[in-house]
Design an enzyme around this catalytic site. Structure first.
Site, PDB file in Angstrom:
ATOM      1  N   GLY A   1      22.400   5.172  37.030  1.00  0.00           N
ATOM      2  CA  GLY A   1      21.417   5.125  38.121  1.00  0.00           C
ATOM      3  C   GLY A   1      20.084   5.627  37.597  1.00  0.00           C
ATOM      4  O   GLY A   1      19.668   5.277  36.501  1.00  0.00           O
TER       5      GLY A   1
ATOM      6  N   ALA B   1      20.720   0.358  37.933  1.00  0.00           N
ATOM      7  CA  ALA B   1      20.141   0.066  39.244  1.00  0.00           C
ATOM      8  C   ALA B   1      19.253  -1.171  39.151  1.00  0.00           C
ATOM      9  O   ALA B   1      19.221  -2.001  40.057  1.00  0.00           O
ATOM     10  CB  ALA B   1      19.335   1.262  39.722  1.00  0.00           C
ATOM     11  N   GLY B   2      18.552  -1.292  38.050  1.00  0.00           N
ATOM     12  CA  GLY B   2      17.589  -2.382  37.902  1.00  0.00           C
ATOM     13  C   GLY B   2      16.239  -1.947  38.433  1.00  0.00           C
ATOM     14  O   GLY B   2      16.155  -1.399  39.531  1.00  0.00           O
TER      15      GLY B   2
ATOM     16  N   HIS C   1      24.582  -3.278  34.919  1.00  0.00           N
ATOM     17  CA  HIS C   1      24.421  -2.223  33.918  1.00  0.00           C
ATOM     18  C   HIS C   1      23.665  -1.023  34.450  1.00  0.00           C
ATOM     19  O   HIS C   1      23.657   0.028  33.843  1.00  0.00           O
ATOM     20  CB  HIS C   1      23.763  -2.774  32.660  1.00  0.00           C
ATOM     21  CG  HIS C   1      22.269  -2.785  32.672  1.00  0.00           C
ATOM     22  ND1 HIS C   1      21.549  -3.434  33.637  1.00  0.00           N
ATOM     23  CD2 HIS C   1      21.374  -2.240  31.807  1.00  0.00           C
ATOM     24  CE1 HIS C   1      20.259  -3.275  33.358  1.00  0.00           C
ATOM     25  NE2 HIS C   1      20.124  -2.564  32.273  1.00  0.00           N
TER      26      HIS C   1
ATOM     27  N   HIS D   1      22.706   7.463  27.303  1.00  0.00           N
ATOM     28  CA  HIS D   1      22.197   6.082  27.357  1.00  0.00           C
ATOM     29  C   HIS D   1      21.185   5.889  26.235  1.00  0.00           C
ATOM     30  O   HIS D   1      20.109   6.481  26.254  1.00  0.00           O
ATOM     31  CB  HIS D   1      21.523   5.838  28.728  1.00  0.00           C
ATOM     32  CG  HIS D   1      20.859   4.502  28.832  1.00  0.00           C
ATOM     33  ND1 HIS D   1      19.739   4.276  29.591  1.00  0.00           N
ATOM     34  CD2 HIS D   1      21.153   3.310  28.272  1.00  0.00           C
ATOM     35  CE1 HIS D   1      19.379   3.005  29.497  1.00  0.00           C
ATOM     36  NE2 HIS D   1      20.215   2.397  28.696  1.00  0.00           N
TER      37      HIS D   1
END
Lengths: 492, 141
Positions: free
Chosen positions: A390, A417-418, A415, A248
C-alpha cells in the site's frame, strides 16, 4: 504523445471484469479488472487527452493487444494506471515462436518486487522500541539516491550475482540457505547470460547490491491487523498482531542500464523485423530472434540481481531487528519474495492445451494457484503468497493466487495501490515534513533523506488500496489472507 | 521557464524549449537533474564528457539523458548543468558531444530528491516551431 485516440467501447463481463472487444489491429481483446469507478476514470482520462497528452492507460492496453503473438487477451489488473508502453498493472502473454519480447513489458527496474519477513515479535514489543528500531534500520539499510551498499563487488563477482541471484548473497553470508525455498524461482532464474549485459550496466552495480533505491521503494515494519483466511495464514506462518517486515526494491542501476541499453537494440529490431508498434516505447523483438534472445538473457541477469539485492537487504534488516530486540536472526523468517516487473517462461492452458508462454508483467505479480510445482511445498495446498504494497499511511495486503486467476489472467495479481496523482501534483499538495509529522501522530514513523520524495509518495497520491484489493478478491483471481498496517517506514 | 514538468501519474514528464536544438537538450538535461537534486545546491567543480549517438533527434535526446545518468552514477557525482558542444550527422546517425558539470555527491551539502531510473521513449517528442526547438519525454522514477 498518444496516437489518435480510439473510440473505446467497454463491455462489462462481471462487476469486476471489463472487456474491450477486439477491433481494428487488435489481435486479442483487452481485459481490465476494475469496478465502475476504475473504468469511468480510465475513460475520463481518454477524453481529457483527446487534445494531446501522454498515452492513457486504456490505450496502452489496446496497443499491447496489437503486438504479434499475444495470447488470449491484453490484461490489466485493478491497480492499472498509465505507464510507458505497457500500462502499469499490465500482463501480456506471448507465443514463444510467433511472439515478441518487450522492454516496456518489464520496465527499467527489472524484477522490482516485494519480500516479506515474519518475526516472532508482536505489535506491543515494537511499540515500546519503535523509535530505536526506526533509527537502527535507517542506519543499517542504505536507502535513497546515491547510497552505496557495504558489499563491494569485483567484475567476476558481478557475473556470479547475475547468474546465481539470491544464492550468491547466501553464499556470501547474507541470509540462510532455507531462504531460497521461499523466493520465486528459488531466487535464481535460468537463461541468464552476463555476456549480454553491458560493461556499463555492471559498472553501475559494483557498489549498489544491498541498497533500497528511492522513489516508491521502502522498508516497512508492519503489524497484522486482520486475518481473512485462517488456513492460508497458518500455512504462511502469520497471525494477528504479529510484526512483519516488507522490503520493496529492485535491480537498482544495473537493471536500469539493461533497460536503457536494450531500448535502443529493440528499437532497431522493431524496424528490422517490421513489428507494428503504436508507440515508440513499445519497441520489441521477436522472442526467438538474436536481439530478442540477447534481451531475454540480459533481463534474466537483471532478475537475479534484484533477488540478490533483496536477499542482502534482508540480512541487514535481520541484523538490525535482532540487535534491537535481542532475538535470533534465524527466527526472522522469509515468508516470500515476488517480483512485479518481470518476463517469464511459464506453462499455461490455452484452449485446453498446455502451452509454454512468455509472460510479461509490468507492475503485476505472478499469482500461481495451489498445486503448481512453482509454489513452495509448504504453501502448495493454499497457493502462492501475493505481497501487495500500500502506501506509508495505509494498509498493505497478503493474498494468494487462485485457479480462477490461472484460467483468466495467466495467474497474475495486482502489485500495489497504483498511483492516482502525478508526483508533481503531489509535491504541490503536500509537504514532506508536514506529512512526516502527521503520520507520526498516527503512530507511523517515517525515515527518509528526501523530504520531496516523501511528499511525492503521499498516501493521498495513491488509489485506495482497500478498494483495489477488494476488486481482485471479488473477481476471484486473488484471495485475501491478511491486512497489515505500517509502524515504521524507511523510504528511499 | 525554458523547461517544464508535465503531469504523469507514475512518472515525470519533462519538456524543454530552446532557441537552438543544443539549448533545448541542455534545458532538458537540467530538468532531469533537478528531479534528482536541488541543482542550486551543486557547485560546478568537476566535469564529465558526454557522447551519444542515435538514429534520430528524439532518440538522441533520450540517449544523451541516459548517458548523463550513467556518468553521474559511476563517477559518484551530483550534476547540475549540461553543455552541448555539438550535434552532427555522420553516416546517417546523429552524434552528440557535450560536457556535464557538477561535483562529488555530498549528502551534507546537496538536497537529494528522487532517483531517475531512466529517460524513456514514452511521450518522446521533438519539434521545431517558429524558431523554437522543443524536446519532451517521460522519465522513469
Amino acid at each position: 504523445m498518444s496516437e489518435k485516440p480510439l473510440s473505446v467501447e467497454v463491455k462489462k463481463i462481471t462487476p469486476y471484469l471489463w472487456e474491450i472487444p477486439k477491433k481494428g489491429d487488435m489481435l486479442v481483446p483487452g481485459r481490465i479488472y476494475g469496478d465502475e469507478e476504475t473504468i469511468q476514470s480510465l475513460l475520463k482520462d481518454v477524453e481529457e487527452k483527446r487534445g494531446g497528452g501522454f498515452t492513457p492507460a486504456i490505450v496502452q492496453v489496446l496497443n499491447v493487444a496489437m503486438l504479434p503473438g499475444i495470447q488470449k487477451a491484453s490484461i490489466a489488473m485493478a491497480d492499472i494506471h498509465p505507464g510507458y508502453g505497457f500500462a502499469i498493472g499490465g500482463v501480456g502473454a506471448f507465443d514463444i515462436d510467433e511472439g515478441v519480447i518487450s522492454v516496456a513489458g518489464v520496465g527499467f527496474d527489472i524484477n522490482c518486487g516485494v519480500r516479506v519477513l515474519t518475526t516472532p515479535l508482536d505489535r506491543e514489543d515494537v511499540e515500546a522500541k519503535k523509535e530505536e528500531l526506526a533509527n537502527q534500520l535507517f542506519r543499517d539499510v542504505p536507502a535513497g539516491l546515491g547510497s552505496h551498499g557495504d558489499i563491494r563487488l569485483t567484475p567476476s563477482e558481478i557475473d556470479d550475482v547475475l547468474i546465481n541471484g539470491a544464492e550468491f548473497a547466501v553464499k556470501r553470508g547474507y541470509g540462510f540457505p532455507e531462504d531460497l525455498e521461499y523466493i520465486e524461482e528459488n531466487g535464481k532464474v535460468q537463461n541468464a547470460d552476463p555476456d549480454n549485459v553491458s560493461r556499463k550496466a555492471k559498472e553501475r552495480q559494483f557498489r549498489q547490491v544491498g541498497t533500497l533505491g528511492s522513489g516508491n521503494h521502502y522498508l516497512e515494519v508492519q503489524w497484522v491487523e486482520e486475518i481473512y483466511d485462517i488456513k492460508a495464514a497458518d500455512a504462511y506462518g502469520i497471525h494477528k498482531n504479529q510484526i512483519l517486515i516488507a522490503i520493496h526494491c529492485g535491480s537498482r542501476a544495473l537493471g536500469h542500464q539493461i533497460g536503457t541499453d536494450y531500448l535502443q537494440t529493440l528499437a532497431e529490431a522493431s524496424r528490422k523485423y517490421n513489428i507494428p508498434i503504436r508507440e515508440r516505447e513499445l519497441v520489441c523483438a521477436p522472442f526467438k530472434s538474436p536481439e530478442g534472445q540477447r534481451y531475454w538473457t540480459a533481463v534474466n541477469c537483471g532478475i537475479n540481481c534484484a533477488f540478490a539485492n533483496r536477499q542482502a537487504i534482508s540480512h541487514l534488516t535481520r541484523k538490525a531487528v535482532s540487535h534491537v530486540f535481542g532475538i535470533e536472526m534465524r527466527d526472522i523468517k522469509l515468508l516470500y519474495d515476488v517480483g512485479h516487473n518481470t518476463v517469464k517462461l511459464e506453462t499455461h492452458e490455452i484452449d485446453g492445451n498446455k502451452k509454454k508462454l512468455l509472460v510479461h508483467r509490468k507492475g503485476a505479480t505472478r499469482a500461481f494457484a495451489a498445486g503448481r510445482d512453482e509454489v513452495p511445498a509448504a504453501y502448495r495446498d493454499v497457493g502462492q503468497p501475493l505481497l501487495v504494497g500500500g502506501t506509508m499511511g495505509t494498509a498493505s495486503y497478503i493474498l494468494f493466487g487462485t485457479q480462477k486467476g490461472m484460467e483468466e489472467c495467466f495467474g497474475s495479481a495486482v502489485h500495489g495501490a497504483g498511483r492516482a496523482m502525478s508526483r508533481e501534483k503531489a509535491k504541490r499538495q503536500w509537504r514532506g515534513d508536514e506529512l512526516i509529522h502527521e503520520l507520526a501522530q498516527k503512530g507511523i514513523l517515517i525515515k527518509s533523506r528526501s523530504k520531496a520524495g516523501v511528499a511525492e509518495e503521499a498516501p493521498g497520491a495513491y488509489k485506495d488500496v482497500d478498494r483495489v484489493v477488494d476488486i481482485v478478491h471479488g473477481a476471484g483471481v486473488n484471495k485475501k489472507v491478511a491486512k497489515v498496517r505500517p509502524l515504521v517506514c524507511v523510504k528511499g | 521557464m525554458p523547461y517544464t514538468y508535465l503531469d504523469h501519474e507514475a512518472d515525470v514528464g519533462i519538456r524543454a524549449i530552446g532557441s537552438t536544438l543544443e539549448e533545448a537538450f541542455e534545458e532538458g538535461a537540467k530538468a532531469m537533474l533537478n528531479v534528482m537534486w536541488d541543482i542550486s545546491t551543486i557547485e560546478e567543480r568537476q566535469n564529465v564528457s558526454i557522447g551519444s549517438e542515435a538514429r534520430d533527434i528524439p532518440e538522441l535526446f533520450v540517449e544523451a539523458l541516459n548517458e548523463i545518468l550513467f556518468k553521474q552514477d559511476v563517477e559518484g557525482l551530483a550534476l547540475a548543468r549540461f553543455q552541448v558542444n555539438g550535434i552532427s550527422m555522420m553516416n546517417g546517425r546523429y552524434r552528440l558531444t557535450g560536457i556535464a558539470y557538477g561535483e562529488p555527491l555530498n549528502f551534507e551539502k546537496h538536497t537529494v530528491k528522487t532517483e531517475v531510473k531512466a529517460a524513456t521513449y514514452a511521450g518522446l517528442l521533438y519539434k521545431e516551431k517558429e524558431g523554437q526547438h522543443i524536446v519532451q519525454c517521460i522519465l522513469d522514477v
